[in-house]
Scaffold this motif. Sequence first.
Motif, PDB file in Angstrom:
ATOM      1  N   UNK A   5      20.587 -10.650   1.083  1.00 26.86           N
ATOM      2  CA  UNK A   5      19.498 -10.615   0.099  1.00 26.86           C
ATOM      3  C   UNK A   5      19.913 -11.219  -1.230  1.00 26.86           C
ATOM      4  N   UNK A   6      21.197 -11.301  -1.507  1.00 32.20           N
ATOM      5  CA  UNK A   6      21.673 -11.902  -2.741  1.00 32.20           C
ATOM      6  C   UNK A   6      21.344 -13.388  -2.836  1.00 32.20           C
ATOM      7  N   UNK A   7      21.107 -14.024  -1.697  1.00 32.89           N
ATOM      8  CA  UNK A   7      20.784 -15.451  -1.685  1.00 32.89           C
ATOM      9  C   UNK A   7      19.281 -15.705  -1.751  1.00 32.89           C
ATOM     10  N   UNK A   8      18.478 -14.641  -1.705  1.00 30.48           N
ATOM     11  CA  UNK A   8      17.029 -14.818  -1.636  1.00 30.48           C
ATOM     12  C   UNK A   8      16.335 -14.874  -2.984  1.00 30.48           C
ATOM     13  N   UNK A   9      16.854 -14.262  -3.997  1.00 28.71           N
ATOM     14  CA  UNK A   9      16.206 -14.289  -5.297  1.00 28.71           C
ATOM     15  C   UNK A   9      15.382 -13.053  -5.562  1.00 28.71           C
ATOM     16  N   UNK A  10      14.107 -13.242  -5.896  1.00 30.41           N
ATOM     17  CA  UNK A  10      13.243 -12.168  -6.376  1.00 30.41           C
ATOM     18  C   UNK A  10      12.452 -11.500  -5.254  1.00 30.41           C
ATOM     19  N   UNK A  11      12.384 -10.159  -5.288  1.00 39.20           N
ATOM     20  CA  UNK A  11      11.548  -9.384  -4.372  1.00 39.20           C
ATOM     21  C   UNK A  11      10.498  -8.655  -5.211  1.00 39.20           C
ATOM     22  N   UNK A  12       9.238  -8.747  -4.805  1.00 41.38           N
ATOM     23  CA  UNK A  12       8.148  -8.128  -5.548  1.00 41.38           C
ATOM     24  C   UNK A  12       7.233  -7.403  -4.567  1.00 41.38           C
ATOM     25  N   UNK A  13       6.955  -6.120  -4.806  1.00 39.34           N
ATOM     26  CA  UNK A  13       6.055  -5.355  -3.947  1.00 39.34           C
ATOM     27  C   UNK A  13       4.627  -5.884  -4.127  1.00 39.34           C
ATOM     28  N   UNK A  14       3.996  -6.293  -3.022  1.00 40.95           N
ATOM     29  CA  UNK A  14       2.609  -6.751  -3.081  1.00 40.95           C
ATOM     30  C   UNK A  14       1.671  -5.819  -2.310  1.00 40.95           C
ATOM     31  N   UNK A  15       2.218  -4.993  -1.420  1.00 37.81           N
ATOM     32  CA  UNK A  15       1.451  -3.968  -0.725  1.00 37.81           C
ATOM     33  C   UNK A  15       2.296  -2.693  -0.757  1.00 37.81           C
ATOM     34  N   UNK A  16       1.799  -1.637  -1.430  1.00 36.13           N
ATOM     35  CA  UNK A  16       2.579  -0.399  -1.558  1.00 36.13           C
ATOM     36  C   UNK A  16       2.914   0.215  -0.194  1.00 36.13           C
ATOM     37  N   UNK A  17       3.907   1.111  -0.165  1.00 37.84           N
ATOM     38  CA  UNK A  17       4.311   1.736   1.092  1.00 37.84           C
ATOM     39  C   UNK A  17       3.150   2.449   1.784  1.00 37.84           C
ATOM     40  N   UNK A  18       3.094   2.275   3.101  1.00 36.94           N
ATOM     41  CA  UNK A  18       2.129   3.024   3.915  1.00 36.94           C
ATOM     42  C   UNK A  18       2.796   3.362   5.237  1.00 36.94           C
ATOM     43  N   UNK A  19       2.413   4.489   5.823  1.00 36.90           N
ATOM     44  CA  UNK A  19       3.051   4.865   7.094  1.00 36.90           C
ATOM     45  C   UNK A  19       2.674   3.873   8.189  1.00 36.90           C
ATOM     46  N   UNK A  20       3.616   3.583   9.061  1.00 34.43           N
ATOM     47  CA  UNK A  20       3.362   2.696  10.202  1.00 34.43           C
ATOM     48  C   UNK A  20       2.868   3.568  11.353  1.00 34.43           C
ATOM     49  N   UNK A  21       1.717   3.189  11.885  1.00 33.64           N
ATOM     50  CA  UNK A  21       1.112   3.958  12.970  1.00 33.64           C
ATOM     51  C   UNK A  21       0.951   3.079  14.200  1.00 33.64           C
ATOM     52  N   UNK A  22       0.953   3.714  15.357  1.00 31.46           N
ATOM     53  CA  UNK A  22       0.666   3.025  16.604  1.00 31.46           C
ATOM     54  C   UNK A  22      -0.808   2.643  16.575  1.00 31.46           C
ATOM     55  N   UNK A  23      -1.150   1.344  16.698  1.00 31.29           N
ATOM     56  CA  UNK A  23      -2.545   0.928  16.578  1.00 31.29           C
ATOM     57  C   UNK A  23      -3.457   1.488  17.674  1.00 31.29           C
ATOM     58  N   UNK A  24      -2.893   1.819  18.818  1.00 27.86           N
ATOM     59  CA  UNK A  24      -3.704   2.333  19.930  1.00 27.86           C
ATOM     60  C   UNK A  24      -3.957   3.833  19.822  1.00 27.86           C
ATOM     61  N   UNK A  25      -2.950   4.593  19.393  1.00 29.67           N
ATOM     62  CA  UNK A  25      -3.081   6.052  19.378  1.00 29.67           C
ATOM     63  C   UNK A  25      -3.252   6.628  17.977  1.00 29.67           C
ATOM     64  N   UNK A  26      -2.871   5.850  16.953  1.00 31.70           N
ATOM     65  CA  UNK A  26      -2.924   6.357  15.587  1.00 31.70           C
ATOM     66  C   UNK A  26      -1.743   7.244  15.234  1.00 31.70           C
TER      67      UNK A  26
END
Length: 121
Positions: A5-26
């Motif tokens: 990551x030191x070679x990548x430069x800037x990181x900026x949050x564009x979508x705040x954290x959200x829980x990852x859910x199974x799209x079929x079951x929720x």
Amino acid sequence: MPIDVGRLGTFLCVVPPEPRANPETGELRKDRDGNPIYVVGVAVRQADRRRADVIDISVPAEPQGIAEGMPVLVNHLVATYWQIGDRSGIAFRASTITPAGPPAGPSASSSGNRGKSGGDA
């Protein structure tokens, strides 16, 4: 595959954290240790480039203090190739994502640009 990551430069949050859910079951997804998995949309701009990419990064447990527009630190970033049937892609995960400073604010995209200033837009 670990990413420096030191070679990548800037990181900026564009979508705040959200829980990852199974799209079929929720049902909320969990890692091997039983921690809930959260996903954060992050814009990544290489230090020597004008272009930025947006990637979703999965992390175990909910990142605290992360808001849209906020510079973030991404720790132990790993890219993994996946394939399901005729679909494939690259998934990103990190051990943690933490605040690197206060949110950039609504005018940051026009006046707070930290990149090289160029003549043409």
